[in-house]
Structures are given as C-alpha cells and as structure tokens.
Write an enzyme that holds these catalytic residues in place. Structure first.
Site, PDB file in Angstrom:
ATOM      1  N   SER A  60      79.998  56.160  85.740  1.00  0.00           N
ATOM      2  CA  SER A  60      80.807  57.264  85.231  1.00  0.00           C
ATOM      3  C   SER A  60      80.180  57.842  83.975  1.00  0.00           C
ATOM      4  CB  SER A  60      82.230  56.799  84.936  1.00  0.00           C
ATOM      5  OG  SER A  60      82.806  56.220  86.081  1.00  0.00           O
TER       6      SER A  60
HETATM    7  N1  SAH Z   1      82.931  51.995  86.237  1.00  0.00           N
HETATM    8  C1  SAH Z   1      81.899  52.052  87.241  1.00  0.00           C
HETATM    9  C2  SAH Z   1      82.265  53.078  88.290  1.00  0.00           C
HETATM   10  C3  SAH Z   1      81.453  52.970  89.515  1.00  0.00           C
HETATM   11  S1  SAH Z   1      81.865  54.138  90.769  1.00  0.00           S
HETATM   12  C4  SAH Z   1      80.585  52.408  86.577  1.00  0.00           C
HETATM   13  O1  SAH Z   1      80.621  53.136  85.597  1.00  0.00           O
HETATM   14  O2  SAH Z   1      79.553  51.956  87.047  1.00  0.00           O
HETATM   15  C5  SAH Z   1      83.304  53.427  91.475  1.00  0.00           C
HETATM   16  C6  SAH Z   1      83.168  52.056  92.063  1.00  0.00           C
HETATM   17  O3  SAH Z   1      84.417  51.767  92.715  1.00  0.00           O
HETATM   18  C7  SAH Z   1      82.085  51.910  93.132  1.00  0.00           C
HETATM   19  O4  SAH Z   1      81.238  50.859  92.778  1.00  0.00           O
HETATM   20  C8  SAH Z   1      82.877  51.598  94.408  1.00  0.00           C
HETATM   21  O5  SAH Z   1      82.208  50.721  95.284  1.00  0.00           O
HETATM   22  C9  SAH Z   1      84.147  50.973  93.854  1.00  0.00           C
HETATM   23  N2  SAH Z   1      85.296  50.998  94.739  1.00  0.00           N
HETATM   24  C10 SAH Z   1      85.725  51.993  95.559  1.00  0.00           C
HETATM   25  N3  SAH Z   1      86.839  51.615  96.226  1.00  0.00           N
HETATM   26  C11 SAH Z   1      87.131  50.337  95.816  1.00  0.00           C
HETATM   27  C12 SAH Z   1      88.151  49.390  96.141  1.00  0.00           C
HETATM   28  N4  SAH Z   1      89.107  49.649  97.043  1.00  0.00           N
HETATM   29  N5  SAH Z   1      88.119  48.186  95.526  1.00  0.00           N
HETATM   30  C13 SAH Z   1      87.161  47.884  94.623  1.00  0.00           C
HETATM   31  N6  SAH Z   1      86.174  48.732  94.271  1.00  0.00           N
HETATM   32  C14 SAH Z   1      86.154  49.947  94.869  1.00  0.00           C
END
Ligand code: SAH
Length: 209
Positions: A60
């Site tokens: 993000s």
């Molecule tokens: N805070 C993280 C955001 C990554 S993007 C960063 O800055 O790196 C969002 C993440 O949510 C992805 O890695 C995706 O695989 C995860 N995600 C999506 N749906 C999910 C779910 N149901 N349970 C757990 N993780 C999930």
C-alpha cells in the site's frame, strides 16, 4: 536512496497530506520500507505510490498506511490489533511499534513466508502471523482493539465485527471498482459507521492459496 533524508521527505509529505499523529509519523520515518520490496524497486520505496510485491498484490501507498494506522491508534486501547492481508509485512512492522501484539493473517502462503523472514530480520517479536482467510478472522485471539483490512471486500465482513472489543475500531476499504475507506466503531449498544475518503485496494478474496 534509503537514507534518513529520504525518509524525512516521506514524513514531510505525509504531514502535507494531513497525517497529524506524531508517533505514527515518527515510526514511519524510522521503518525501512525498502526492505519490503524487491531490490529492483527499492529506489521507489519512499515514493508515495503502491508497488508490486508479487502474485498480483501491491504494497500500500505510505499515505494510506499512515491514514489507516492513525485511525486504528485512536481506539481506547492498544493491546491487540488484527491485520487482514499481511502482504509484504510493511504495515505489520509499523503496527508492531504501536500495539502490544499484532496478529496478521494472509491468504497467500508464499507472500507470508517472505514477510516472515523480513519481520524476523527487523527483530520485531510481538507479531503473530497466520496463513488463513481474513473473512474468518482469528477467533482464538479476539477480541481486538483494532482491525485493519488491507484488501477491499464488497460487503462488511460480519465475522470480523464480532471480534472487535468494546470501543474497538475496524478500518477497511469497501467496494469493487469504486471503493471508499470506512471505519466502524463498536459502542456499548451497537456499531457506528463513518464513511471516509475514496481509495483503491486489491480485492479481498476468500480461501487460501
Ligand atoms: N499491507 C499490505 C497490503 C498488501 S495487498 C502491504 O502493504 O504489503 C493486500 C493483501 O491482502 C494481499 O497480500 C492479499 O493476498 C491479501 N488478502 C486478500 N484477501 C484476503 C483474505 N481473505 N484473507 C487474508 N488476506 C487476504
């Protein structure tokens, strides 16, 4: 490119964008963001952009991490926070410096393994990572003072609301193409929802991979 000066500029930009919480700003200025992205992208780690972290996911944008974390720390207690979507682990590292214990759940095992190594290198020991589905949450570690969802569901995940402590806050993007940041606070007799700004997140998906 990863110097104190570069990070100082990031903090200045966050201030200009309206982030006011000094503790959050200080931590974001001290947390190395470049170690959470591939070396080829490290030179862009302190730009205010989201970057690819593999498997179609993104780290993000710093502003949105700061905004969500700032809302989360407004909860009455800072004992337990649940993060849904560990991704590369950057926001997890920021949260670990603000809450007593961070629980973070990620559905993609491969991303979680990489995040685990990085967080261990940073010697943050108050983080519990789990390969799981965030729609289910972590009933065994609930209730949480704050829940942050880093991916966008198209409906409010009810199971997570029931894992909020009294006074607890859930901060999450809601929607499909047209997304909005929301905050739901648990009160004595129910929930209060606030609608915040427009945002853009990857979708929250069910099941593990
Ligand atoms: N805070 C993280 C955001 C990554 S993007 C960063 O800055 O790196 C969002 C993440 O949510 C992805 O890695 C995706 O695989 C995860 N995600 C999506 N749906 C999910 C779910 N149901 N349970 C757990 N993780 C999930």
């Amino acid at each position: 490119m990863t110097s104190a000066r570069t990070r100082g500029r990031l903090v200045e930009r966050l201030r200009q964008q309206g982030i006011r919480h000094e503790e959050v700003l200080g931590i974001m200025g001290n947390t190395p963001r470049h170690i959470f992205v591939d070396e080829a992208l490290a030179h862009r780690a302190y730009d205010d952009v989201s970057l690819p972290i593999g498997q179609g996911q993104t780290i993000s944008q710093p502003y949105i991490v700061a905004r969500m974390v700032e809302l989360a720390v407004g909860a009455p207690k800072r004992e337990r926070v649940l993060e849904v979507g560990t991704g590369c682990g950057y926001q997890t590292a920021v949260l670990a410096q603000l809450f007593k214990t961070v629980y973070s759940v990620e559905r993609l095992g491969n991303l979680l393994d990489k995040a685990r190594v990085r967080l261990r290198d940073l010697r943050l020991s108050n983080i519990r990572l789990r390969h799981g589905d965030g729609f289910i949450g972590m009933t065994d570690a609930a209730p949480f003072d704050a829940i942050l969802i880093a991916a966008a569901p198209t409906f409010v995940p009810e199971a997570l609301l029931s894992q909020l402590a009294p006074g607890g806050r859930m901060v999450f993007p809601l929607g499909n193409l047209d997304q909005e940041l929301r905050m739901i606070e648990r009160t004595e007799d129910g929930f209060i929802e606030s609608r915040l700004e427009k945002v853009r997140f990857v979708p929250m998906l069910p099941g593990l991979a």
